[in-house]
Motif scaffolding. Sequence first.
Motif, short mmCIF file in Angstrom:
data_model
loop_
_atom_site.label_atom_id
_atom_site.label_comp_id
_atom_site.label_asym_id
_atom_site.label_seq_id
_atom_site.Cartn_x
_atom_site.Cartn_y
_atom_site.Cartn_z
N GLY A 8 5.53 4.91 -2.70
CA GLY A 8 6.48 5.98 -2.50
C GLY A 8 7.86 4.91 -2.63
N ALA A 50 -2.78 5.64 -3.88
CA ALA A 50 -3.97 6.52 -3.93
C ALA A 50 -3.83 7.51 -5.00
CB ALA A 50 -4.15 7.29 -2.56
N SER A 73 5.74 16.68 5.65
CA SER A 73 6.81 16.34 4.72
C SER A 73 7.67 15.14 5.06
CB SER A 73 7.73 17.48 4.97
OG SER A 73 8.03 17.69 6.03
N GLU A 108 9.85 5.83 5.30
CA GLU A 108 10.87 6.68 6.00
C GLU A 108 10.47 6.75 7.56
OE1 GLU A 108 10.63 9.75 7.59
OE2 GLU A 108 8.15 10.14 6.80
N LYS A 135 7.89 23.75 -0.45
CA LYS A 135 8.72 24.43 -1.34
C LYS A 135 7.72 25.31 -2.11
CE LYS A 135 12.18 20.98 -2.21
NZ LYS A 135 13.02 20.16 -3.02
N ILE A 143 0.98 -1.15 0.17
CA ILE A 143 0.11 -0.07 0.19
C ILE A 143 0.83 1.30 -0.02
CG2 ILE A 143 -2.07 1.37 1.21
CD1 ILE A 143 -2.51 -1.65 2.40
N TYR A 149 17.73 15.81 -2.73
CA TYR A 149 19.13 15.35 -2.50
C TYR A 149 19.42 13.72 -2.08
CZ TYR A 149 19.96 20.57 -1.51
OH TYR A 149 19.79 21.56 -1.50
N PRO A 156 -6.98 4.62 -3.52
CA PRO A 156 -6.81 4.66 -2.23
C PRO A 156 -7.27 3.69 -1.62
CG PRO A 156 -8.82 5.93 -2.79
CD PRO A 156 -8.24 5.37 -4.18
N LEU A 196 -0.79 -0.73 -4.42
CA LEU A 196 -2.21 -0.06 -4.60
C LEU A 196 -1.73 1.32 -4.10
CD1 LEU A 196 -4.88 -2.14 -2.77
CD2 LEU A 196 -4.04 -2.22 -5.28
N VAL A 248 14.77 9.25 1.06
CA VAL A 248 14.46 8.42 0.21
C VAL A 248 15.32 7.02 0.29
CG1 VAL A 248 14.38 7.91 -2.44
CG2 VAL A 248 13.64 10.28 -1.72
N TYR A 262 15.14 13.84 -9.09
CA TYR A 262 15.14 12.92 -8.29
C TYR A 262 13.78 12.01 -8.23
CZ TYR A 262 17.05 10.39 -4.07
OH TYR A 262 17.52 9.35 -3.11
N GLY A 268 5.88 7.56 -6.96
CA GLY A 268 6.83 8.24 -6.32
C GLY A 268 6.71 8.92 -4.99
N GLY A 269 5.44 9.09 -4.63
CA GLY A 269 4.96 9.59 -3.36
C GLY A 269 5.93 11.06 -2.99
N ARG A 270 6.48 11.05 -2.04
CA ARG A 270 7.11 12.33 -1.58
C ARG A 270 8.56 12.55 -2.59
NH1 ARG A 270 7.25 11.49 4.53
NH2 ARG A 270 6.48 9.34 3.88
C1 LIG Z 1 9.62 18.95 0.63
C2 LIG Z 1 10.49 17.72 0.80
C3 LIG Z 1 11.72 17.58 0.75
C4 LIG Z 1 12.49 16.50 1.23
N1 LIG Z 1 13.67 16.29 0.56
C5 LIG Z 1 14.54 15.18 0.58
C6 LIG Z 1 15.65 15.06 0.06
O1 LIG Z 1 16.20 16.23 -0.29
N2 LIG Z 1 16.30 13.80 0.28
C7 LIG Z 1 15.72 12.80 0.70
O2 LIG Z 1 16.19 11.59 0.56
N3 LIG Z 1 14.39 12.97 1.32
C8 LIG Z 1 13.99 14.11 1.04
N4 LIG Z 1 12.49 14.13 1.49
C9 LIG Z 1 12.03 12.92 2.18
C10 LIG Z 1 11.60 11.97 1.11
O3 LIG Z 1 10.82 12.41 0.20
C11 LIG Z 1 10.66 11.06 1.95
O4 LIG Z 1 11.29 10.29 3.23
C12 LIG Z 1 10.41 9.58 1.05
O5 LIG Z 1 10.27 10.04 -0.19
C13 LIG Z 1 9.42 8.75 1.69
O6 LIG Z 1 9.13 7.60 0.96
P1 LIG Z 1 8.07 6.63 1.61
O7 LIG Z 1 7.87 5.55 0.72
O8 LIG Z 1 8.43 6.29 3.01
O9 LIG Z 1 6.79 7.41 1.66
P2 LIG Z 1 5.86 8.33 0.37
O10 LIG Z 1 6.68 8.68 -0.63
O11 LIG Z 1 4.95 9.20 1.01
O12 LIG Z 1 4.93 7.29 -0.11
C14 LIG Z 1 3.62 6.63 0.28
C15 LIG Z 1 2.71 6.56 -0.60
O13 LIG Z 1 1.62 5.97 -0.04
C16 LIG Z 1 0.36 6.86 -0.88
N5 LIG Z 1 -0.73 6.58 0.11
C17 LIG Z 1 -1.15 7.54 0.86
N6 LIG Z 1 -2.33 7.16 1.60
C18 LIG Z 1 -2.79 6.08 0.75
C19 LIG Z 1 -3.76 5.48 0.91
N7 LIG Z 1 -4.81 5.61 1.69
N8 LIG Z 1 -3.79 4.29 -0.09
C20 LIG Z 1 -3.13 4.12 -1.07
N9 LIG Z 1 -1.87 4.67 -1.12
C21 LIG Z 1 -1.73 5.93 -0.07
C22 LIG Z 1 0.94 8.32 -1.07
O14 LIG Z 1 0.17 8.91 -2.22
C23 LIG Z 1 2.35 7.83 -1.34
O15 LIG Z 1 2.49 7.58 -2.87
C24 LIG Z 1 11.77 15.23 1.42
C25 LIG Z 1 10.45 15.36 1.37
C26 LIG Z 1 9.60 16.57 1.36
C27 LIG Z 1 8.33 16.73 1.49
#
Ligand SMILES: Cc1cc2nc3c(=O)[nH]c(=O)nc-3n(C[C@H](O)[C@H](O)[C@H](O)COP(=O)(O)OP(=O)(O)OC[C@H]3O[C@@H](n4cnc5c(N)ncnc54)[C@H](O)[C@@H]3O)c2cc1C
Length: 435
Positions: free
Chosen positions: A35, A57, A377, A405, A280, A32, A83, A217, A55, A415, A199, A62-64
């Motif tokens: 990202g 949403a 964030s 994360e 940003k 789920i 970065y 979602p 799955l 990331v 990135y 790519g998420g964040r």
């Molecule tokens: C402004 C900003 C700057 C950043 N700068 C950096 C940087 O320079 N370097 C770095 O390494 N990291 C940086 N980060 C942090 C990095 O982007 C995150 O730590 C990382 O991308 C998180 O990955 P994740 O898979 O844990 O979560 P996410 O990428 O958030 O993935 C989770 C996914 O779940 C999905 N989702 C949410 N709810 C549901 C649902 N109910 N059903 C299905 N899907 C759902 C979301 O849409 C998302 O795609 C930054 C983040 C932000 C916001």
Amino acid sequence: MTLSRRSLLAGAAVLAASARARAAAEVEVVVIGAGAAGLAAAAAIRRGGHGVVVLEARTRLGGRAFTETALGAGRSFDAGAQYVHWAERNPWREIVRASGVRTSGDATGPWPVLIKDGVRASEDERRQRRAGFGRVSGLLDHPAGPDRSVAQAVAGEDEAVRGAATGLTRLTLGEEPDRVSSADYDQLWSGDDIWVDGYGALVARHYAELPLRLGTPVTGIDWRGPGVAVETPGGTLRAACAIVTVPVGVLAAGSVRFTPDLPASTAAAVAGLGMGAYTKIGLALDPAKAKDLRDAVILTSGTPGFTAYLEMRPFDRPLAVLHCGGDGARALCEAGEAAAVAAAGDHLASVFGAGIRGAVSGGRLAAWWTDPFSRGSYSIARPGRLAAREALRIPLVERVFFAGEAAAGGGAMTVGGATLDGERAARAVLARLGS
Ligand SMILES: Cc1cc2nc3c(=O)[nH]c(=O)nc-3n(C[C@H](O)[C@H](O)[C@H](O)COP(=O)(O)OP(=O)(O)OC[C@H]3O[C@@H](n4cnc5c(N)ncnc54)[C@H](O)[C@@H]3O)c2cc1C
């Protein structure tokens, strides 16, 4: 170590339960969230020879990690991650290198100008600020005693040091210093930073071949067994196991209903992790009018209670990107895109003069704080809640595994950390499936 008869029997029982769950499932593993964590987990499950579907949403992956292109051709910028942090041990360093995308080793830039409350700071003020940052780093390096907030760790210091701590937590964590665990800050990994041109786009390209259902979602997870039933507006999907990678802010908001409720220990872990509001705002610039602004990176605190920096012409594009964090950033997200873009224009004008306004042709707010699929964030361990990241890793009866994360320990908020943690969860699921 040798295996006891008890552990052999327990292992056999787990495998038998796993076989029952797999017999009832439409897919072996459901992930789920698409990202970095979810994508890395799904790729690892697939490499392990098992069926998996992701799955997501949003209508993109790519998420964040997201490269924003709404300002038009030639003006893309990373609205989320940009970065590769702690590059020495980050799996993305090699992926970036192999992809051939542009990078800049000079991640933080020269920070040539400091503007404080609209006024260019003197050399003396700049020196004081640097000394303040040095002192904060010292105080936060292996802080002694019980886990306190960053604000408490610097409470006895003068205004310059306290101000530096505020700037630090707002611009590196997106949060106010009184809401950040100093022990958690201390355990975060550090090292070389590589600034990547796109990135988010690279993350999406890297995993484009995975089986994904976008625009799906997840609203509920029934984990009563034998497997899991994952509810979406389009129906229920049954799987042997689920890997849940939605941001911890999404879990805290209750957007995904768990049946039965999350156990107290998991709920406490979620409550111990807030979300920062790093934000940003991209401003599109007229290339001719903005050509002299190149390479300037300027730290400003234009409005009291607000800390921001301007990234000028990233990768030589006609753009300015305002970075900010903490409650000032939350207010901008809540005010909406038009107000946030106007505020970013005011900051630009406070640095370059009112004439620069004519060079701005539009803007884009990356409002992670008000986005229902991120709710901020990145995760912030609250003071005294250092153990929450580890606690979040504990699965629900070997059926629902959390990753992302927030659970990435020293790699949290990145990331790279999300990727490693997704792979960690995938290993646990593969073991459960008997691989
Ligand atoms: C402004 C900003 C700057 C950043 N700068 C950096 C940087 O320079 N370097 C770095 O390494 N990291 C940086 N980060 C942090 C990095 O982007 C995150 O730590 C990382 O991308 C998180 O990955 P994740 O898979 O844990 O979560 P996410 O990428 O958030 O993935 C989770 C996914 O779940 C999905 N989702 C949410 N709810 C549901 C649902 N109910 N059903 C299905 N899907 C759902 C979301 O849409 C998302 O795609 C930054 C983040 C932000 C916001």
